[in-house]
Scaffold this motif. Structure first.
Motif, PDB file in Angstrom:
ATOM      1  N   PRO A 255    -140.076  30.002 -38.482  1.00 47.37           N
ATOM      2  CA  PRO A 255    -139.468  30.893 -39.476  1.00 47.37           C
ATOM      3  C   PRO A 255    -140.051  30.671 -40.870  1.00 47.37           C
ATOM      4  O   PRO A 255    -140.263  29.529 -41.300  1.00 47.37           O
ATOM      5  CB  PRO A 255    -137.983  30.508 -39.433  1.00 47.37           C
ATOM      6  N   ALA A 256    -140.300  31.748 -41.586  1.00 50.03           N
ATOM      7  CA  ALA A 256    -140.911  31.656 -42.919  1.00 50.03           C
ATOM      8  C   ALA A 256    -140.049  30.859 -43.888  1.00 50.03           C
ATOM      9  O   ALA A 256    -140.556  30.213 -44.804  1.00 50.03           O
ATOM     10  CB  ALA A 256    -141.165  33.056 -43.464  1.00 50.03           C
ATOM     11  N   THR A 257    -138.725  30.886 -43.684  1.00 50.35           N
ATOM     12  CA  THR A 257    -137.819  30.160 -44.587  1.00 50.35           C
ATOM     13  C   THR A 257    -138.010  28.650 -44.505  1.00 50.35           C
ATOM     14  O   THR A 257    -137.610  27.927 -45.419  1.00 50.35           O
ATOM     15  CB  THR A 257    -136.358  30.489 -44.236  1.00 50.35           C
ATOM     16  N   LEU A 258    -138.617  28.162 -43.423  1.00 49.86           N
ATOM     17  CA  LEU A 258    -138.824  26.722 -43.267  1.00 49.86           C
ATOM     18  C   LEU A 258    -140.057  26.213 -44.005  1.00 49.86           C
ATOM     19  O   LEU A 258    -140.187  24.998 -44.229  1.00 49.86           O
ATOM     20  CB  LEU A 258    -138.956  26.355 -41.786  1.00 49.86           C
ATOM     21  N   ARG A 259    -140.958  27.093 -44.370  1.00 47.45           N
ATOM     22  CA  ARG A 259    -142.235  26.633 -44.926  1.00 47.45           C
ATOM     23  C   ARG A 259    -142.095  25.905 -46.259  1.00 47.45           C
ATOM     24  O   ARG A 259    -142.694  24.841 -46.439  1.00 47.45           O
ATOM     25  CB  ARG A 259    -143.202  27.814 -45.023  1.00 47.45           C
ATOM     26  N   LYS A 332    -128.714  23.374 -49.760  1.00 47.54           N
ATOM     27  CA  LYS A 332    -129.844  23.065 -50.632  1.00 47.54           C
ATOM     28  C   LYS A 332    -129.536  21.977 -51.661  1.00 47.54           C
ATOM     29  O   LYS A 332    -130.337  21.041 -51.821  1.00 47.54           O
ATOM     30  CB  LYS A 332    -130.340  24.345 -51.327  1.00 47.54           C
ATOM     31  N   PRO A 383    -132.207  28.337 -39.274  1.00 53.13           N
ATOM     32  CA  PRO A 383    -132.881  29.647 -39.217  1.00 53.13           C
ATOM     33  C   PRO A 383    -133.460  29.998 -37.857  1.00 53.13           C
ATOM     34  O   PRO A 383    -133.910  31.139 -37.655  1.00 53.13           O
ATOM     35  CB  PRO A 383    -134.018  29.487 -40.244  1.00 53.13           C
ATOM     36  N   ARG A 455    -135.204  27.506 -49.797  1.00 52.92           N
ATOM     37  CA  ARG A 455    -134.230  28.583 -49.586  1.00 52.92           C
ATOM     38  C   ARG A 455    -132.964  28.053 -48.930  1.00 52.92           C
ATOM     39  O   ARG A 455    -133.008  27.147 -48.098  1.00 52.92           O
ATOM     40  CB  ARG A 455    -134.836  29.685 -48.709  1.00 52.92           C
ATOM     41  N   GLU A 456    -131.842  28.628 -49.296  1.00 51.08           N
ATOM     42  CA  GLU A 456    -130.562  28.277 -48.708  1.00 51.08           C
ATOM     43  C   GLU A 456    -130.415  28.945 -47.354  1.00 51.08           C
ATOM     44  O   GLU A 456    -130.914  30.060 -47.136  1.00 51.08           O
ATOM     45  CB  GLU A 456    -129.433  28.708 -49.642  1.00 51.08           C
ATOM     46  N   PHE A 457    -129.768  28.271 -46.398  1.00 50.44           N
ATOM     47  CA  PHE A 457    -129.461  28.858 -45.106  1.00 50.44           C
ATOM     48  C   PHE A 457    -128.313  29.852 -45.282  1.00 50.44           C
ATOM     49  O   PHE A 457    -127.289  29.545 -45.897  1.00 50.44           O
ATOM     50  CB  PHE A 457    -129.096  27.756 -44.113  1.00 50.44           C
ATOM     51  N   GLU A 458    -128.491  31.061 -44.756  1.00 49.51           N
ATOM     52  CA  GLU A 458    -127.552  32.155 -45.027  1.00 49.51           C
ATOM     53  C   GLU A 458    -126.107  31.804 -44.676  1.00 49.51           C
ATOM     54  O   GLU A 458    -125.182  32.223 -45.366  1.00 49.51           O
ATOM     55  CB  GLU A 458    -127.982  33.399 -44.243  1.00 49.51           C
TER      56      GLU A 458
END
Length: 461
Positions: A255-259, A332, A383, A455-458
């Motif tokens: 997932p892009a959010t992990l990068r 975060k 994510p 990024r924060e996890f939704e």
């Protein structure tokens, strides 16, 4: 999400679940606990053991990098081997090899230096290459490392996947906290047991040899018990390993959010990896601080075990409350605090005064880095698709651990080198202070990257 499922994320859940397990899983859990205890009570002292046996700071750093390499690559061939020969036999093999590693560490100090005849080879590009010379006793600690790490080849991704599938999205941090608390109790008991043995031993080498024999006993009993009592006929751990092609595919699908998290985490872990193996040497040799209280004294080596115990007590006491806090503040901020502790601790330690209570406070502060660990894991696995938590986790840790491999070698080079560099603002001298300062600087960069781009996890937003 039912009330029962919600309760499973509480701090007492690991203990309720542990005693409710079927016999085969119960036996496996006890074996894993025994090996975690054995490894924790020995591994933190191996750098000092290397030092006593005559290894240089560069060699000690190289040892740390070899450990990073083994940790990065072992899970994948371990899973493949488990698929090929079956879980029960694989577990017995891993346990036997790990126990043999502890025994090899014990025997290392009794092995004399071995002289190997020097053989020269003429190579077209490199010229003459000489192979041979003296094989020092500390070499066997490197060999033993490949053995003792064998037990760790079994299933990090599976643990993440189980929590991912069992706990609601907005309770992931608490779910990981409950599993971490149970595992960290072994991490607490190991160093305290080591400190007790060192406190009554005449010197470090004698005490550490006793510790290694206890580790051999733990490993042997755990291996025999799980082999006799564990029925793995229904176990599927390791069956999802798909080889290198599967790893590459998982890397592309991350997932892009992990990068941003991966970049920041890698920088922070690289910083910690540069100096982690030298913590014991800083306490025992650089600062040379023992512990005196009520008329009793502990040598610096025994005091280090006590400090690790303090660190883990703080970790155990803070994990669940901080994970509960994350449900209000988001993941975060909690992860950022953990990263900050990782980054600052090396600098604070190397410039600390040689005072026992200052070190107690510093290692208590270091324990706070574990407080953010459950939230960190939740931020990694959250994510992912519901049935892909294990693959995402395995991919994440494979890439991070691979990038961190050279960190200890770099730290060892800076720690043990003897050079100076004159700049326009002053002179920079190699040595312990430079190694630890550079480590903290890299860690701070990681913290800044995470604060800026993480990024924060939704589910926690």
């Amino acid at each position: 999400m039912t009330a029962d499922a919600s309760d499973d994320a509480s701090v007492l859940a690991p203990f309720r679940q542990f005693f409710a397990l079927e016999r085969d899983v119960l036996v496996l859990s006890l074996a894993m606990f025994a090996f975690s205890l054995a490894f924790q009570m020995t591994s933190r002292y191996v750098p000092e053991y290397l030092n006593v046996l005559g290894a240089s700071a560069g060699v000690i750093g190289l040892y740390g990098s070899v450990g990073n390499l083994v940790s990065a690559v072992y899970p994948y061939p371990g899973g493949a081997l488990s698929d090929r020969i079956g879980s029960r036999l694989a577990l017995t093999l891993f346990g036997t090899v790990a126990t043999a590693g502890f025994l090899l560490w014990y025997l290392a100090s009794f092995v004399p230096t071995i002289s190997v005849p020097v053989i020269e080879f003429a190579l077209p590009v490199a010229g003459t290459v000489a192979v041979g010379g003296a094989v020092e006793p500390w070499v066997w600690l490197f060999v033993g490392l490949f053995f003792t790490q064998a037990w760790k080849s079994f299933g990090l991704g599976a643990t993440f996947a189980v929590v991912k599938q069992s706990v609601a999205q907005d309770r992931l941090a608490m779910g990981f906290a409950s599993t971490e608390v149970f595992r960290r109790i072994g991490f607490l008991l190991g160093p305290l047991l080591a400190a007790g043995l060192l406190a009554v031993a005449a010197d470090f080498v004698t005490g550490f040899q006793w510790i290694l024999l206890v580790a051999v006993a733990f490993g042997a009993v755990a291996t025999v018990t799980q082999h006799v009592r564990y029925d793995a006929s229904d176990d599927t751990i390791g069956e999802s390993f798909e080889g290198i092609s599967g790893v590459v595919a998982d890397l592309r699908a991350m997932p892009a959010t992990l990068r941003p998290l991966l970049v920041a985490d890698t920088l922070v872990r690289f910083a910690n990896g540069m100096v982690y193996v030298f913590f014991v040497i800083v306490v025992t040799d650089f600062l040379a601080v023992g512990f005196d209280i009520a008329g009793r004294s502990l040598r610096p080596d025994a005091f280090f075990g006590l400090l690790l115990g303090v660190e883990m007590v703080v970790a155990l006491l803070s994990m669940v409350p901080v994970s509960k806090l994350a449900e209000r503040t988001g993941l975060k901020p909690v992860v950022a605090v953990g990263f900050t502790v990782y980054a600052l601790f090396p600098l604070l330690l190397i410039f600390a005064p040689a005072d026992q209570w200052v070190l107690v406070l510093l290692f208590a502060f270091s324990g706070l880095r574990f407080a953010g660990l459950p939230a960190h894991k939740a931020l990694i696995v959250g994510p992912a698709e519901r049935d892909a938590g294990g693959r995402v986790t395995g991919t994440y840790y494979l890439l991070r651990n691979a990038l961190v491999i050279p960190s200890a070698a770099l730290g060892g080079w800076l720690y043990g080198s003897d050079w100076t560099l004159t700049t326009g603002v002053g002179t920079i001298a190699a040595g312990p202070k430079l190694a630890f300062a550079v480590a903290s600087a890299i860690g701070v960069v990681g913290v800044v990257v995470f604060l800026a781009f993480g990024r924060e996890f939704e589910a926690y937003a």
